[in-house]
Design a protein around this motif. Structure first.
Motif, short mmCIF file in Angstrom:
data_model
loop_
_atom_site.label_atom_id
_atom_site.label_comp_id
_atom_site.label_asym_id
_atom_site.label_seq_id
_atom_site.Cartn_x
_atom_site.Cartn_y
_atom_site.Cartn_z
N ARG A 23 6.55 -43.26 -49.64
CA ARG A 23 7.69 -43.45 -48.74
C ARG A 23 7.90 -42.18 -47.93
O ARG A 23 7.79 -41.06 -48.44
CB ARG A 23 8.96 -43.78 -49.52
N SER A 25 10.58 -40.70 -44.76
CA SER A 25 11.74 -40.94 -43.90
C SER A 25 12.03 -39.73 -43.04
O SER A 25 11.75 -38.58 -43.44
CB SER A 25 12.98 -41.25 -44.76
N GLU A 30 13.37 -44.91 -42.14
CA GLU A 30 12.23 -44.97 -43.06
C GLU A 30 10.97 -45.35 -42.27
O GLU A 30 10.85 -46.44 -41.74
CB GLU A 30 12.48 -46.00 -44.16
N LYS A 33 6.99 -47.37 -45.85
CA LYS A 33 7.75 -48.10 -46.86
C LYS A 33 6.81 -48.63 -47.94
O LYS A 33 6.09 -49.60 -47.72
CB LYS A 33 8.50 -49.27 -46.20
N ASP A 34 6.79 -47.97 -49.07
CA ASP A 34 6.05 -48.47 -50.24
C ASP A 34 4.57 -48.74 -49.91
O ASP A 34 4.04 -49.83 -50.15
CB ASP A 34 6.71 -49.75 -50.75
#
Length: 261
Positions: A23, A25, A30, A33-34
């Motif tokens: 992750r 940001s 963000e 994301k994953d």
């Protein structure tokens, strides 16, 4: 996606690079994301997607140039301590990166630009480095520019020198971030041909590019990103002939030459 994540494990081969649940940001925004994926030795992974999808941010995270807010990066089986500059300084001798802006030192000759990392960071003998440098320069047909300064080179020549500089560190993984984006069209080919030769020599590479025909030729695996998420992951041949998602199909259509049917 889970099947692709386990590709190297299924083959009984530990990935050279393993990323899990990454992750990233900027403030409340963000960007990644994953994100999870593996890269095995000798593989060429191409990152595709529209502008702003997170491709360049991801590749910069893989060289410690961006801090991350979560997840794990594992290189050669060892977890990289999160946001540890000390760890990344060591790993940058094994993970080379080439940018679209060349980043050559303008006050140093080509030879000095190439020698700097191996002799100062890796503490290798200058004679050994120079011998390797001569081989690499000959390979990219730039031997005659050894004592030239960057201002005397074309954009394509500068980019090939930047690649040689990275290769002189004997990296196990090479990262390429839109390395042809700032080049005039006639200079793009010479850089892409060099990267194709590296791929044929089984150099492990992660490549961000908008050159679709090059991506088609070089990619073992394509990861298609949008809004910081991996929307699709396929072999290069499957992605370009039969993308799984409408979004990827639309992207490929938008990248086709004008008038192409």
């Amino acid at each position: 996606m889970a099947e692709a994540d386990n590709e190297t494990t299924a083959k009984g081969e530990e990935p050279l690079l393993s990323v899990r649940h990454l992750r990233k940001s900027y403030g409340d925004h963000e960007v990644l994301k994953d994100v999870s994926f593996d890269v095995r030795r000798g593989q060429v992974l191409v990152l595709l997607g529209p502008s702003g999808s997170g491709k360049s941010t991801l590749i910069r995270c893989l060289n410690g140039l961006e801090t991350i807010q979560g997840g794990e990066i594992r290189f050669k089986g060892e977890v990289v301590p999160n946001n540890s500059e000390k760890a990344w300084r060591r790993l940058r001798t094994e993970i080379g990166m080439v940018f679209q802006s060349y980043d050559l030192f303008p006050n140093l000759t080509v030879a000095k630009n190439i020698e700097l990392g191996p002799t100062k960071v890796q503490k290798r003998p200058k004679a050994e480095v120079d011998e390797q440098m001569d081989r690499l320069l000959a390979d990219v047909q730039l031997s005659e520019y050894k004592n030239a300064y960057p201002r005397e080179l074309s954009g394509g020549q500068k980019q090939r020198i930047a690649i040689v500089r990275a290769l002189a560190m004997n990296p196990e993984l090479m990262l390429f971030d839109e390395v042809t984006a700032s080049l005039d069209p006639e200079m793009v080919r010479e850089v892409l041909e060099l990267m194709l030769r590296l791929a044929k020599r089984h150099m492990t590479m992660i490549v961000v590019t908008h050159e679709m025909e090059f991506a088609r030729r070089v990619a073992d695996t394509v990861m298609f990103l949008e809004n910081g998420v991996i929307l699709e992951r396929q072999s290069g041949s499957d992605f370009f002939t039969n993308p799984e998602t409408d979004r990827a199909r639309n992207f490929l259509d938008s990248m086709s030459p004008v008038g192409d049917e």
